[in-house]
Write a protein that holds these residues in place. Structure first.
Motif, short mmCIF file in Angstrom:
data_model
loop_
_atom_site.label_atom_id
_atom_site.label_comp_id
_atom_site.label_asym_id
_atom_site.label_seq_id
_atom_site.Cartn_x
_atom_site.Cartn_y
_atom_site.Cartn_z
N THR A 1 38.47 27.72 41.24
CA THR A 1 37.35 28.43 40.62
C THR A 1 36.82 29.52 41.54
N HIS A 2 36.74 29.23 42.84
CA HIS A 2 36.30 30.24 43.81
C HIS A 2 37.28 31.43 43.82
N PHE A 3 38.58 31.14 43.80
CA PHE A 3 39.59 32.20 43.78
C PHE A 3 39.48 33.04 42.50
N MET A 4 39.29 32.39 41.37
CA MET A 4 39.18 33.13 40.10
C MET A 4 37.95 34.05 40.10
N HIS A 5 36.83 33.56 40.62
CA HIS A 5 35.62 34.38 40.69
C HIS A 5 35.83 35.56 41.63
N LEU A 6 36.50 35.32 42.77
CA LEU A 6 36.76 36.39 43.72
C LEU A 6 37.67 37.46 43.10
N ILE A 7 38.70 37.04 42.39
CA ILE A 7 39.61 37.99 41.74
C ILE A 7 38.86 38.80 40.68
N ALA A 8 38.02 38.15 39.90
CA ALA A 8 37.25 38.88 38.87
C ALA A 8 36.33 39.91 39.51
N ARG A 9 35.63 39.53 40.60
CA ARG A 9 34.72 40.46 41.28
C ARG A 9 35.49 41.63 41.89
N LEU A 10 36.61 41.34 42.55
CA LEU A 10 37.37 42.41 43.20
C LEU A 10 38.02 43.36 42.18
N HIS A 11 38.51 42.83 41.07
CA HIS A 11 39.08 43.70 40.05
C HIS A 11 37.99 44.54 39.38
N SER A 12 36.82 43.98 39.20
CA SER A 12 35.70 44.74 38.65
C SER A 12 35.31 45.87 39.60
N LEU A 13 35.25 45.55 40.89
CA LEU A 13 34.92 46.57 41.89
C LEU A 13 36.02 47.63 41.97
N LEU A 14 37.27 47.22 41.87
CA LEU A 14 38.39 48.16 41.91
C LEU A 14 38.31 49.16 40.76
N SER A 15 38.05 48.67 39.56
CA SER A 15 37.94 49.55 38.40
C SER A 15 36.76 50.51 38.53
N ALA A 16 35.62 50.00 38.97
CA ALA A 16 34.43 50.84 39.11
C ALA A 16 34.64 51.91 40.17
N LEU A 17 35.25 51.55 41.29
CA LEU A 17 35.50 52.53 42.35
C LEU A 17 36.48 53.61 41.89
N ALA A 18 37.53 53.21 41.19
CA ALA A 18 38.52 54.18 40.73
C ALA A 18 37.89 55.17 39.75
N LEU A 19 37.06 54.67 38.84
CA LEU A 19 36.43 55.55 37.86
C LEU A 19 35.41 56.48 38.51
N THR A 20 34.63 55.97 39.46
CA THR A 20 33.63 56.83 40.09
C THR A 20 34.27 57.83 41.05
N GLU A 21 35.37 57.46 41.67
CA GLU A 21 36.04 58.38 42.59
C GLU A 21 36.69 59.53 41.86
N LEU A 22 37.02 59.36 40.60
CA LEU A 22 37.63 60.44 39.83
C LEU A 22 36.66 61.59 39.60
N GLN A 23 35.37 61.31 39.55
CA GLN A 23 34.40 62.36 39.23
C GLN A 23 34.33 63.42 40.31
#
Length: 188
Positions: free
Chosen positions: A112-134
């Protein structure tokens, strides 16, 4: 909201277009002024423009405008589809990692800890990629845009992790590396 977005200069091509258009308009006004002054001295016959030359110029200008607009639009569509493709691949990878982790048979708390970490990191990865494009060079704007994005439990990451992210020049690559490290730690 739409009007504010429509008349916003942030990320707009309008300031650049104005820098190009104002000198051109001044040259055109000067030429027109000289043309009118020439007509006063030499009569209205000096103002005639050959229709063939006008037609050729108009046709060439129309072709160039349509061609450039079509090229810009196809570039935008291609970039947008590639970004959506990346987001879908990252979502698929997060789902696959969670599925594989749940059938591992390890301690359920660690899974469960691993799943939560993966969800948080993938969410952060998507947000960073989208904001860096601007605007990748605008670090202050990047922080503001990242603050406006919805990231899953960003504050649950450690202070050292957030500090490393804050000081990194390659934020997307860093988070991607963290995901790889989390997978390696979980599989060992």
């Amino acid at each position: 909201m739409f009007c504010k977005l429509l008349f916003s200069f942030d990320g707009s091509v309008i300031p650049f277009a104005i820098k190009i258009a104002i000198p051109c308009a001044l040259v055109a006004m000067s030429l027109k002024h000289f043309e009118v002054m020439e007509a006063l001295f030499h009569g209205p016959a000096a103002l005639t423009i050959k229709p063939n030359a006008y037609g050729a110029f108009s046709g060439l200008l129309g072709f160039l405008i349509v061609f450039r607009t079509s090229q810009a639009y196809s570039g935008y569509i291609m970039g947008s589809s590639h970004m959506h493709s990346c987001l879908m691949m990252w979502l698929d990878s997060a789902g696959s990692l969670m599925s594989f982790a749940s059938i591992n048979g390890e301690d359920q708390v660690a899974v469960t800890h691993f799943m939560h970490l993966i969800a948080r990191l993938h969410s952060l990865l998507s947000a960073l990629a989208l904001t860096e494009l601007q605007d990748p060079g605008d670090m202050e704007g990047l922080r503001n845009r990242l603050g406006q994005m919805e990231v899953i439990e960003l504050m649950s990451l450690s202070n050292e992790t957030l500090a490393a992210l804050r000081h990194s020049d390659n934020k997307v690559e860093l988070v991607y590396h963290w995901i790889q490290m989390a997978v390696m730690e979980h599989t060992m």
